[in-house]
Design an enzyme around this catalytic site. Structure first.
Site, PDB file in Angstrom:
ATOM      1  N   CYS A   2      57.053  38.911   6.599  1.00 60.28           N
ATOM      2  CA  CYS A   2      58.408  38.947   6.934  1.00 60.28           C
ATOM      3  C   CYS A   2      58.624  39.009   8.515  1.00 60.28           C
ATOM      4  CB  CYS A   2      59.137  40.339   6.170  1.00 60.28           C
ATOM      5  SG  CYS A   2      58.593  40.348   4.588  1.00 60.28           S
ATOM      6  N   ARG A  27      59.433  31.584  10.141  1.00 57.60           N
ATOM      7  CA  ARG A  27      58.665  32.317   8.996  1.00 57.60           C
ATOM      8  C   ARG A  27      59.102  32.228   7.773  1.00 57.60           C
ATOM      9  NH1 ARG A  27      55.676  36.497  12.482  1.00 57.60           N
ATOM     10  NH2 ARG A  27      55.442  37.625  10.426  1.00 57.60           N
ATOM     11  N   TRP A  75      60.158  37.976   3.373  1.00 56.44           N
ATOM     12  CA  TRP A  75      59.766  36.976   2.445  1.00 56.44           C
ATOM     13  C   TRP A  75      59.154  37.717   1.329  1.00 56.44           C
ATOM     14  CZ3 TRP A  75      59.087  31.853   2.261  1.00 56.44           C
ATOM     15  CH2 TRP A  75      58.233  31.211   1.565  1.00 56.44           C
ATOM     16  N   ASN A 101      56.986  45.105   6.732  1.00 59.45           N
ATOM     17  CA  ASN A 101      56.125  43.790   6.423  1.00 59.45           C
ATOM     18  C   ASN A 101      54.861  44.115   5.882  1.00 59.45           C
ATOM     19  OD1 ASN A 101      55.295  41.300   6.262  1.00 59.45           O
ATOM     20  ND2 ASN A 101      54.764  40.991   8.473  1.00 59.45           N
ATOM     21  N   GLY A 102      54.739  43.694   4.513  1.00 58.84           N
ATOM     22  CA  GLY A 102      53.346  44.182   4.226  1.00 58.84           C
ATOM     23  C   GLY A 102      53.418  44.253   2.466  1.00 58.84           C
ATOM     24  N   GLU A 484      40.542  17.212  -2.741  1.00 57.31           N
ATOM     25  CA  GLU A 484      41.466  17.999  -1.735  1.00 57.31           C
ATOM     26  C   GLU A 484      41.087  17.312  -0.279  1.00 57.31           C
ATOM     27  OE1 GLU A 484      44.023  19.398  -1.972  1.00 57.31           O
ATOM     28  OE2 GLU A 484      44.271  20.538  -0.020  1.00 57.31           O
ATOM     29  N   LYS A 488      43.827  15.715   2.002  1.00 56.02           N
ATOM     30  CA  LYS A 488      44.201  16.175   3.422  1.00 56.02           C
ATOM     31  C   LYS A 488      44.205  14.820   4.549  1.00 56.02           C
ATOM     32  CE  LYS A 488      45.864  20.159   2.721  1.00 56.02           C
ATOM     33  NZ  LYS A 488      46.241  19.365   1.673  1.00 56.02           N
ATOM     34  N   GLU A 491      47.142  12.358   3.768  1.00 56.49           N
ATOM     35  CA  GLU A 491      48.470  12.726   4.127  1.00 56.49           C
ATOM     36  C   GLU A 491      48.825  13.181   5.733  1.00 56.49           C
ATOM     37  OE1 GLU A 491      49.861  16.382   2.376  1.00 56.49           O
ATOM     38  OE2 GLU A 491      48.041  17.193   2.073  1.00 56.49           O
ATOM     39  N   HIS A 507      28.574   3.974 -11.224  1.00 54.78           N
ATOM     40  CA  HIS A 507      29.611   3.561 -11.792  1.00 54.78           C
ATOM     41  C   HIS A 507      30.427   2.584 -11.252  1.00 54.78           C
ATOM     42  CE1 HIS A 507      27.530   5.739 -15.382  1.00 54.78           C
ATOM     43  NE2 HIS A 507      27.619   6.773 -14.703  1.00 54.78           N
ATOM     44  N   LYS A 610      58.066  18.975   2.460  1.00 54.17           N
ATOM     45  CA  LYS A 610      57.326  20.245   2.169  1.00 54.17           C
ATOM     46  C   LYS A 610      57.556  20.641   0.576  1.00 54.17           C
ATOM     47  CE  LYS A 610      54.409  23.689   2.534  1.00 54.17           C
ATOM     48  NZ  LYS A 610      53.077  23.437   2.499  1.00 54.17           N
TER      49      LYS A 610
HETATM   50  C1  AGP Z   1      49.403  19.042  -0.241  1.00 57.39           C
HETATM   51  O1  AGP Z   1      49.148  19.290   1.213  1.00 57.39           O
HETATM   52  C2  AGP Z   1      50.970  18.503  -0.174  1.00 57.39           C
HETATM   53  N1  AGP Z   1      51.983  18.905   0.541  1.00 57.39           N
HETATM   54  C3  AGP Z   1      51.440  18.316  -1.719  1.00 57.39           C
HETATM   55  O2  AGP Z   1      50.319  17.584  -2.335  1.00 57.39           O
HETATM   56  C4  AGP Z   1      51.666  19.819  -2.509  1.00 57.39           C
HETATM   57  O3  AGP Z   1      50.606  20.280  -2.676  1.00 57.39           O
HETATM   58  C5  AGP Z   1      52.572  19.366  -3.774  1.00 57.39           C
HETATM   59  O4  AGP Z   1      53.653  18.550  -3.525  1.00 57.39           O
HETATM   60  C6  AGP Z   1      52.769  20.391  -4.676  1.00 57.39           C
HETATM   61  O5  AGP Z   1      53.694  21.239  -3.935  1.00 57.39           O
HETATM   62  P1  AGP Z   1      54.035  22.797  -4.841  1.00 57.39           P
HETATM   63  O6  AGP Z   1      52.726  23.425  -4.470  1.00 57.39           O
HETATM   64  O7  AGP Z   1      55.052  23.312  -3.827  1.00 57.39           O
HETATM   65  O8  AGP Z   1      54.524  22.511  -6.110  1.00 57.39           O
END
Ligand code: AGP
Length: 615
Positions: A2, A27, A75, A101-102, A484, A488, A491, A507, A610
């Site tokens: 927070c 934040r 938060w 906060n915590g 993963e 990364k 993206e 394969h 996001k």
């Molecule tokens: C991951 O780095 C991306 N930002 C994206 O794949 C994300 O994980 C995905 O859109 C799911 O989002 P969420 O966890 O908010 O549901």
């Protein structure tokens, strides 16, 4: 995580605090509130939603002005984001206001004791118990700083607290355990805040409070003690960041800050999950143990990075509970007409809690009569609201689009759910569960150790900035880690990258291998499934023989891989299933650094959002 601001001085305190809260806006939060001391009393205003809602409230119903005020952006961890749960929280007489906060782990017991002494709770939060306790102690000692010290000695968990009392109109008191609290020192005025961004406009002279310290702010001076009241030696420092850098904690990007926050995020997600007897207590999981015992299948639905967390969770759930576990891309799930019934537990993993693909998947599951458990980082968001139960990760707001700390805390939450299912179904004994929880508790330090050794990874990333592609290989839980790592890089660096199960190379994908092609290999521990380790060493030999540039992530002490690694990245030895917590971190750093070397906008990569709230 927070946002907290406190002020005492010659300016209109409320204006200073509100401006400070706005500086903490990055934040993230779901509610906000302020309290001001004026005319011998205490006046407060607090609203759910964005800071704008509080500003509208104050425009319609202005508070009196005064020299002392505190404020908070929440938060949420305990209690949904509502006006009542917003901070500040007051005692019943309305003479004390506190922001926090915590997580106060023993708040339930404290709340029961307070109720027995006649205190009435006005919210669902853990924070409110502090307001009542401060009022009790102040009534005896008539000194807010002393009252704070007495109360802090009774609290368990992580807490940063800032409080005021109407009987001490020129005093703001703060206390720190774990979550940060910084003092801003001005001429005839003083500030308290979660980070310097809140007061950097007024002063660059700061004091960082240490662990278990209490600070008393007055216009003419600052006093710092430990919780026992002994004077604490604190050092001032000059803030040389600009305001924008201050929001990022001095890092160039939020992503770098959030990568660095992972040890604390992991530790915070574990807080309060184990009771005094050592049993897991997932208090938000409101699905009865009898229903959980009846489950004969688990289906995990998620997208992107959250989906990769689900893939790792599958190994833990099946190994610890012996329940079959399917992992589905949420966007595909309901269109394949899945087989669901009341004995299917659906787990929806989402950082934002607003991903439409995942939301639609869980709605479909509930229509089929299945129970849904959400694993989410955003309290009060749509996905947990529409689920039967929720386990919140405590990563704090994740601002960068590329998910990092949320991913690690999703893993921790998935491990806890798997252990909880094992506990409820009797497939894991108490001592076995406690052994895994102890290992999980160590993972925070393990992640810290990895973060301390990332300079070679950053150098390597920069040297590969002009490469057209990077491949990622892994086996067992290392396979989702490879996926993963590839995501990364895609993206962030806008570079082609692909993750494979190492056993799949022969394969088809091995045809991709050519001279100097960078291939990252996540190597399982030789202490776990040794046959897997030997097989992946063979895989490394195969690709190296064809000219690949091998970048090997392997645990400390694993010497078998060394001869075949052009670059060897060491990670701490962990139990097999927990390795993703440490193996993922180098891949996050690698992708972030390579994107930076390419001049990309790291926090807001092109074409991405996001929270993807469309299907
Ligand atoms: C991951 O780095 C991306 N930002 C994206 O794949 C994300 O994980 C995905 O859109 C799911 O989002 P969420 O966890 O908010 O549901």
């Amino acid at each position: 995580m927070c946002g907290i601001v406190g002020y005492v001085g010659m300016r209109p305190a409320l204006d200073v605090v509100l401006a400070g809260l706005k500086r903490l806006e990055y934040r993230g939060y779901d509610s906000a509130g302020v309290a001001v001391l004026a005319d011998g009393g205490l006046a407060t205003a607090k609203k759910a939603g964005k800071l704008l809602n509080l500003e509208k409230e104050l425009a319609e119903r202005p508070l009196p002005t005064g020299p002392t005020a505190i404020g908070h952006t929440r938060w949420a961890t305990h209690g949904a984001p509502t006006d009542a749960n917003a901070h500040p929280h007051l005692d019943n007489a309305g003479r004390v206001a506190v922001v926090h906060n915590g997580i106060i782990e023993n708040f339930a017991r404290l709340r029961a004791e307070l109720a027995a002494r006649g205190h009435e709770s006005a919210s669902e939060t853990d924070t409110e118990v502090v307001a009542h306790l401060l009022a009790e102690e102040f009534s005896s000692c008539a000194d807010l700083a002393e009252a704070m010290r007495l109360v802090c000695r009774r609290l368990e968990g992580a807490f940063t607290l800032v409080a005021v009392h109407a009987d001490e109109p020129d005093v703001v008191v703060g206390a720190r355990r774990n979550s940060p609290l910084v003092v801003g020192v001005g001429a005839g005025e003083a500030f308290l805040a979660s980070d310097v961004a809140a007061f950097i406009a007024h002063t660059r002279s700061a004091i960082e409070l240490g662990q278990d310290q209490v600070v008393e702010l007055r216009r003419d001076g600052i006093t710092v003690t430990d919780f026992a009241g002994r004077p604490a030696d604190v050092r001032g420092y000059h803030i040389d960041w600009d305001a924008s850098a201050a929001e990022k904690g001095g890092y160039d990007y939020f992503m770098l800050k959030e990568i660095a926050e992972q040890p604390k995020a992991v530790a915070d997600t574990l807080l309060g999950r184990v009771d005094a007897s050592g049993s897991l207590t997932l208090d938000e999981v409101r699905i009865s143990t009898s229903e959980l015992r009846e489950m004969d299948k688990v289906v995990i639905v998620a997208c992107g990075t959250a989906f990769h967390a689900g893939l790792i969770a599958k190994y833990a759930i099946e190994h610890w509970t012996r329940i079959p576990c399917e992992v589905e891309l949420a966007s595909e799930f309901r269109y394949r007409d899945p087989i669901l019934d009341p004995r299917t537990l659906v787990i929806a993993i989402s950082q934002s809690g607003e991903t439409m693909d995942t939301l639609m998947a869980l709605r479909h599951a509930r229509e089929q009569g299945s129970k849904v458990l959400a694993i989410c980082n955003t309290n009060g968001s749509t996905i947990p609201r529409e689920s039967d139960a929720v386990l919140y990760t405590h990563a704090g707001p994740e601002v960068a689009v590329a998910s990092t700390k949320a991913f690690l805390t999703q893993l921790v939450a998935c491990y806890l759910v798997a252990l909880y299912l094992g506990q409820v179904r009797g497939t894991k004994w108490g001592d076995e569960i406690q052994a895994v929880v102890r290992e999980l508790s160590r993972s925070s330090q393990d992640v810290e150790r990895v973060l301390d050794t990332m300079e070679p990874v950053r150098n390597l990333a920069r040297s590969l900035a002009d490469k057209p592609t990077v491949l990622f290989l892994g086996r067992h839980v290392g396979y989702p880690v490879a996926l993963e790592g590839a995501l990364k890089l895609k993206e962030l660096a806008y570079m082609h990258a692909e993750g494979f199960a190492a056993g799949e190379l022969k394969h088809g994908p091995i045809a991709l291998i050519e001279k100097d092609l960078p291939v990252v290999v996540v190597v399982p521990s030789p202490r776990g499934r040794s046959v897997l380790h030997d097989k992946i060493v063979s895989n490394i030999q195969e690709i190296r023989a064809r000219g690949a540039r091998t970048i090997v992530i392997a645990e400390e002490g694993d010497e078998a891989v060394a001869p075949y690694a052009d670059h060897l990245i060491r990670i701490p030895a962990t139990p097999t299933l927990l390795q993703p917590l440490v193996a993922t971190v180098p891949l996050q750093v690698f992708a972030c650094e390579l994107a930076t070397a390419r001049g990309n906008e790291v926090d807001q990569p092109r074409n991405l959002a996001k929270s993807v709230t469309v299907e």
